[in-house]
Scaffold this motif. Structure first.
Motif, PDB file in Angstrom:
ATOM      1  N   ASP A 128      76.087  34.028  11.257  1.00 33.39           N
ATOM      2  CA  ASP A 128      76.532  33.893  12.646  1.00 33.39           C
ATOM      3  C   ASP A 128      77.593  32.812  12.824  1.00 33.39           C
ATOM      4  OD1 ASP A 128      74.733  35.885  13.409  1.00 33.39           O
ATOM      5  OD2 ASP A 128      73.088  34.439  13.468  1.00 33.39           O
ATOM      6  N   THR A 185      72.711  44.468  11.619  1.00 35.60           N
ATOM      7  CA  THR A 185      72.395  43.251  10.859  1.00 35.60           C
ATOM      8  C   THR A 185      71.029  42.674  11.232  1.00 35.60           C
ATOM      9  OG1 THR A 185      73.556  41.915  12.491  1.00 35.60           O
ATOM     10  CG2 THR A 185      74.812  42.577  10.547  1.00 35.60           C
ATOM     11  N   THR A 238      68.614  40.688   8.461  1.00 42.46           N
ATOM     12  CA  THR A 238      69.311  40.229   7.239  1.00 42.46           C
ATOM     13  C   THR A 238      68.674  38.949   6.690  1.00 42.46           C
ATOM     14  OG1 THR A 238      70.952  39.219   8.686  1.00 42.46           O
ATOM     15  CG2 THR A 238      71.607  41.232   7.570  1.00 42.46           C
ATOM     16  N   THR A 259      67.727  37.203  16.544  1.00 45.42           N
ATOM     17  CA  THR A 259      69.165  37.312  16.813  1.00 45.42           C
ATOM     18  C   THR A 259      69.403  37.739  18.256  1.00 45.42           C
ATOM     19  OG1 THR A 259      69.256  38.029  14.551  1.00 45.42           O
ATOM     20  CG2 THR A 259      71.292  38.157  15.779  1.00 45.42           C
TER      21      THR A 259
HETATM   22 MG   LIG Z   1      70.972  37.653  11.244  1.00 37.57          MG
END
Ligand SMILES: [Mg+2]
Ligand SMILES: Nc1ncnc2c1ncn2[C@@H]1O[C@H](COP(=O)(O)OP(=O)(O)O)[C@@H](O)[C@H]1O
Ligand SMILES: Cc1ncc(COP(=O)(O)O)c(N)n1
Length: 546
Positions: free
Chosen positions: A227, A257, A260, A142
């Motif tokens: 996202d 996050t 996740t 991310t």
């Molecule tokens: Mg993520």
């Protein structure tokens, strides 16, 4: 397990013989088989994602997780600082070590940093049978760092995806797998799910397979929308080749996050390992991620832009493990105050005021005993009393109600012989909480010890009107139980300022104190009565028979 678990897939060859052998071995060892996920993924030093997230997710979902580490990353909440790929032959070695020995139900993949590692994995899966393959096609973290370069795309598309029972790309990964198509709306996600399904995954199970009839046929795709720009909900699209499911949860406002995606895939794998159908596994996994994010939304770990969350829902400040000073101390049983709402009402005071006065007078532990209260009121009372107890470092126990103890985060419970067994309460409450059990006999005391209790309450020593139909055991009965008990004992039943000294002065082994109800609370002045009893107990302790 249904004999077989035969998978008819493009190039998988599964060895029925091995499955039969392995279940025979389990039978021979007399053990029950445990749902088992093997995570083949990268290590995240910050422990928010990768192998570390997978281990925590499986632990939280009650499934065993073994690990094959494909890559070691130096990573934190700021980003990925360095990547060190594990040599392919060493990845192969790890796979062999786990799969040749343990009965793995489901393999879950995360970071697969090279074409060679994918090939090694596929080779192992032809040699050792597993029940399902969950592929999280991790490519970019991310934070934007590359975890598997574009050279791997064709191997993912052509060799890995066709073997997967479910593939779980995020928006960027779905786009990359589909040659860079734009993914900006839920409609785009549906389209991507359909296109990915056409690439595979298309593993087909026979109908006798233990995960349930037809449930995994044709493979499945989950395009994750964590996202997705401008989305108020967290929307994922699940497509099983026939139907689309738009799975929505609220979007939690949090920076935490990181991991996740890894967690979601591991949880899907864990639920499949337990035997859930695919759609159920996906729904449970999504709900679990949502719950963990909501719980962890304010926790602060690291200084970067994306923090980890708490898979076990235990780290939040304010939770008991932060505040209890130490484990159960038997000397806390010295002056044990047991409340009675009827008595306090009669004297016109609230439960909190009564508890505060008892503590001020010298009570060393408090038990909240509410036989008739509505659950909601009981919980509120428990929370208010807990605040008072915590501020004085005095443990608060709840009578009978393990649920109220859990919900209020009280320090433990006291259970009777017809309440929940201590062993079950221990499983529910965990190792840190205090559990006390009422025992009249040696056998009951023995059972309490075996069940994992911390102390026993023994009585009624004298007759009392706080408990109907409760035969007294007298000082002799107390003596018998104390002598045999492996746990510390508190005496209970009709004890007051006129007889407490006698009980303590007997100098019984293991007797650590007295528990009182009426002597404190069926009085006008709780503070004065508690002080008086405390002084008397101190006096008796110093002169007890050694
Ligand atoms: Mg993520
Ligand atoms: N802020 C959030 N609130 C609730 N669910 C979220 C949030 N962010 C991500 N999710 C969910 O977490 C899972 C992982 O999604 P995503 O973040 O898109 O994957 P990845 O971590 O692989 O990039 C999905 O089920 C997604 O809907
Ligand atoms: C070792 C490893 N594996 C996977 C991820 C992806 O997780 P995220 O998308 O949350 O950064 C990661 N950052 N590190």
């Amino acid at each position: 397990m249904a004999s077989g678990g035969v998978i008819l897939s493009n190039s998988f060859s599964f060895y029925q013989k091995r499955i039969v052998m392995s279940s025979r071995m389990q039978e021979k060892n007399g053990g029950a088989s445990i749902p088992h996920v093997l995570s083949v993924a990268g290590s995240d030093s910050g422990a928010g994602a990768g192998i570390q997230a997978d281990l925590k997710a499986c632990a939280a979902r009650g499934v065993y997780c073994s690990t094959v580490i494909t890559s070691v990353t130096a990573q934190n909440t700021v980003g990925v600082q360095a990547v060190h790929a594990v040599p392919e032959d060493f990845v192969a070695q790890q796979l062999k070590s786990v799969l040749s020995d343990m009965q793995v139900d489901v393999v879950k993949t995360g970071m697969l940093p090279s074409v060679g590692v994918v090939k090694v994995l596929l080779q192992s899966l032809t040699e050792f049978s597993v029940r399902a393959l969950v592929v999280d096609p991790v490519m970019v973290s991310t934070s934007g760092d590359v975890l598997a370069g574009p050279s791997i795309l064709s191997t993912f598309r052509e060799e890995l995806l066709p073997m997967a029972n479910i593939v779980t790309p995020n928006i960027k990964e779905a786009s990359a797998l589909l040659g860079g198509i734009r993914l900006e709306t839920v409609a785009d996600m549906r389209n991507a799910a359909e296109l990915l399904h056409a690439l595979g995954p298309r593993v087909v199970y026979d109908t006798g397979f233990s995960l349930g009839e037809n449930l995994l046929q044709n493979g499945n795709v989950l395009v994750k929308g964590g996202d997705l720009p401008d989305s108020l909900d967290a929307v994922d699209i699940f497509f099983n080749g026939e139907h689309f499911y738009e799975l929505r949860s609220s979007r939690i406002k949090t920076r935490n996050t990181h991991g996740t995606g890894c967690t979601l895939a591991s949880c899907i794998a864990a639920e499949l390992a337990k035997g859930s159908p695919m759609l159920t596994a996906v729904r449970v996994a999504k709900r679990y991620v949502e719950t963990a994010l909501e719980y962890s939304k304010d926790i602060l770990i690291g200084n970067g832009i994306q923090g980890p969350f708490d898979h076990l829902l235990r780290l939040k400040s304010g939770s008991q493990s932060f505040h209890r000073k130490d484990a159960f101390n038997p000397s806390d049983l010295f002056l044990y105050a047991v409340t009675d709402s009827g008595m306090n009402k009669k004297w016109g005071r609230s439960m909190v005021d009564a508890v505060a006065a008892a503590i001020q007078g010298g009570a060393t532990i408090v038990q909240l005993r509410e036989k008739d209260a509505e659950t909601r009121d009981f919980l509120e009372t428990a929370k208010s009393c807990l605040a008072v107890c915590r501020s004085h470092g005095v443990p608060l126990l709840i009578n009978d109600r393990v649920d109220v103890a859990l919900a209020s985060d009280a320090d433990g419970v006291h259970v009777g012989q017809s309440d929940m067994p201590a062993s079950v309460a221990r499983t529910l409450l965990g190792p840190e909480k205090i559990i006390g059990v009422s025992c009249k006999t040696i056998e009951q005391a023995q059972q309490a010890w075996i069940g994992g209790a911390d102390y026993i309450g023994s009585g009624g020593v004298y007759s009392t009107n706080t408990k109907a139909n409760n035969p007294t055991i007298g000082l002799d009965g107390l003596k018998t139980v104390c002598s045999a008990s492996k746990l510390p004992v508190v005496a209970i039943g009709g004890i007051n300022a006129s007889n407490a000294g006698t009980v303590i002065e007997m100098g019984l082994p293991n007797l650590k104190g007295v528990a009182v109800v009426s002597a404190l609370f069926d009085r006008e002045n709780v503070l004065a009565e508690t002080k008086k009893l405390h002084a008397l107990l101190m006096e008796a302790s110093s002169s007890k028979i050694q």
